[in-house]
Design a protein around this motif. Sequence first.
Motif, short mmCIF file in Angstrom:
data_model
loop_
_atom_site.label_atom_id
_atom_site.label_comp_id
_atom_site.label_asym_id
_atom_site.label_seq_id
_atom_site.Cartn_x
_atom_site.Cartn_y
_atom_site.Cartn_z
N GLY A 1 18.88 15.65 -7.83
CA GLY A 1 17.62 16.27 -7.41
C GLY A 1 16.74 15.29 -6.66
O GLY A 1 16.09 15.65 -5.68
N VAL A 2 16.70 14.04 -7.11
CA VAL A 2 15.94 13.00 -6.42
C VAL A 2 16.56 12.73 -5.06
O VAL A 2 15.86 12.61 -4.05
N LEU A 3 17.88 12.66 -5.01
CA LEU A 3 18.55 12.42 -3.73
C LEU A 3 18.31 13.56 -2.74
O LEU A 3 18.11 13.32 -1.56
N LYS A 4 18.33 14.78 -3.22
CA LYS A 4 18.10 15.92 -2.33
C LYS A 4 16.70 15.84 -1.70
O LYS A 4 16.53 16.14 -0.52
N ARG A 5 15.73 15.44 -2.49
CA ARG A 5 14.35 15.41 -2.00
C ARG A 5 14.09 14.17 -1.14
O ARG A 5 13.33 14.25 -0.16
N GLU A 6 14.70 13.04 -1.47
CA GLU A 6 14.32 11.78 -0.83
C GLU A 6 15.44 11.15 -0.01
O GLU A 6 15.33 9.99 0.41
N LYS A 7 16.50 11.90 0.27
CA LYS A 7 17.65 11.33 0.98
C LYS A 7 17.30 10.80 2.38
O LYS A 7 17.93 9.86 2.87
N ASP A 8 16.30 11.39 3.01
CA ASP A 8 15.95 10.98 4.37
C ASP A 8 14.91 9.87 4.44
O ASP A 8 14.66 9.33 5.52
N SER A 9 14.30 9.56 3.30
CA SER A 9 13.20 8.58 3.33
C SER A 9 13.42 7.37 2.43
O SER A 9 12.81 6.33 2.64
N LEU A 10 14.29 7.49 1.43
CA LEU A 10 14.40 6.45 0.42
C LEU A 10 15.20 5.23 0.88
O LEU A 10 14.88 4.10 0.52
N PHE A 11 16.21 5.46 1.70
CA PHE A 11 17.14 4.38 2.05
C PHE A 11 16.89 3.89 3.48
O PHE A 11 16.70 4.67 4.41
N ASN A 12 16.94 2.57 3.63
CA ASN A 12 16.79 1.93 4.93
C ASN A 12 17.93 0.90 5.10
O ASN A 12 17.99 -0.08 4.34
N PRO A 13 18.85 1.11 6.05
CA PRO A 13 18.98 2.23 6.98
C PRO A 13 19.25 3.55 6.24
O PRO A 13 19.59 3.54 5.06
N PRO A 14 19.15 4.68 6.96
CA PRO A 14 19.40 5.98 6.32
C PRO A 14 20.83 6.07 5.78
O PRO A 14 21.73 5.34 6.21
N LEU A 15 21.02 6.98 4.86
CA LEU A 15 22.34 7.19 4.28
C LEU A 15 23.32 7.67 5.35
O LEU A 15 22.95 8.43 6.25
N PRO A 16 24.57 7.25 5.27
CA PRO A 16 25.58 7.72 6.23
C PRO A 16 25.87 9.21 6.06
O PRO A 16 25.58 9.80 5.01
N SER A 17 26.48 9.80 7.06
CA SER A 17 26.67 11.26 7.09
C SER A 17 27.54 11.75 5.92
O SER A 17 27.29 12.83 5.38
N PHE A 18 28.55 10.99 5.50
CA PHE A 18 29.41 11.46 4.41
C PHE A 18 28.62 11.59 3.11
O PHE A 18 28.89 12.47 2.29
N LYS A 19 27.64 10.71 2.94
CA LYS A 19 26.81 10.77 1.74
C LYS A 19 25.88 11.98 1.80
O LYS A 19 25.68 12.69 0.80
#
Length: 495
Positions: free
Chosen positions: A277-295
């Motif tokens: 649930g946290v990943l769904k909400r913050e997947k685009d903002s939490l990680f730098n660089p952004p998460l890769p497409s497979f993730k």
Amino acid sequence: MLWLCSSVILLCHIHSGLSSPSVIIVGAGPAGVAAATKLLKNSINNITILEAEDRIGGRINSVKFGDGIVDLGAQFCHGEKGNIAYELAKNLNILEPGLRSLQNNVYYSNGSRLDPSLMEELKQEYSGYDKLADQDFNTTGKSLGELFIQKYNSTLLKKYEREEDKLKIVKEGLRFLEGYIVVHEGSFSWFDPSAECDYKQCEGNQALVWKGLGYNAVLQIMMNNYPDPAKKLPIDDKIHLGAKVKKINWNQSETVTVETSDNSYSADYLIFTPSIGVLKREKDSLFNPPLPSFKLQAIDATGFGGVMKIFLHFSTKWWKDEDRAFSFFWGEEDLSVVDFPDGPTKYGISWITQFRYILKVPDNPHVWVGWISGELVPEIERLPLKTLKEGCEHVLNKFLNGKYNVSGISQMLRSTWCTNENFGGTYSYTKTGFYKRGLSYQEKLAEALDGVEGRPRVLFAGEATNPVHYSTVHGAIETGYRAAENIIQLHKNKK
């Protein structure tokens, strides 16, 4: 300047151990605790655990209520063979059989008790619902609800098509059974989970409970705090409560850096354990660089809904000694009757119809636990406690007052997993349309992120990253141990 000094101290502290890698663990739930304890037992002591809540446990939350302990989150130890939670506790005499599956004490919305023999047939339909994909059905791309309805229509509906009175109940039984199935699945609708999945059930009793200790006992066992607190691992000073992570900078030359609202932490490795649930909400903002497409694809393919638990304390006993469960079966004509006007509705049907059943809480003489499931769960979590209490009392009186003199609820405690931003739901499932044989999105979720030097830098754990035991505590523990073992082996190979 003080903030800068404290950050420098933190960085120096984390990197001070030259002979041992430094590890940041995000989340102090069962996966995070499992990872930390395995590392500590293997002499990797340079650990920092960042927990957003003001307690450890994650979706394990055992609290005092009434005359004992209740579990607002994980409650049952599901199975024995191949279940790491069971293995940890089996020799300590703290597990016992509990109530979980559909019972025959089912009451209709007109206050009558339904025929136990007919309810037993419904129970048999329910008990095999998760094996439907193994039967002779076309399951490709179908939801669990579609497959169950197909099977139900060919068995019970066909059997009673000439018995009008029973046929009415059997038809209404579909909605009744959906309420149970979505509790088990953790989804808002039975059309959300895929009929096909890779989940594997551990053999043995699926509803073991913790003899009044609560599921928190398994955390204490992992930390060596139970049964002998004198042997507890040195973990307490490594846990930072109220430390909500804002940013993870992972593609750096030698370290991964984690930023919270008031500090920055750096280490050789990071183990990320928060919910899907946290990943769904913050997947685009939490990680730098952004998460890769497979993730990102794996996050999208993973379902995450919610179930609500309510604990009801009655000062006056109104039930019989032999009563252990009551289920609420709504007749079609009663669903849209607005006899309790407060609170949310869906398609003109009140939230109170999603109050499914209550079970007696063991070792807590005046407390029952109620289960609420369905699409309105997030809105029900936000209800004023007064409205929630009155709605539950309305249901109890409507269904049971023909046979019982139900007393008022003296105290109430509820879960809020969906509306808590640190969780966003309860447990994961495979979404309809995303299952592919030979492709595990749970395994994709578990894949590490490599740093610029090509070595794993961020490892993922938590129930949703377990390919066969997702949605369970034992699944979460397995992934915590897995992530820790990966770091142990990486460190050995690096020497």
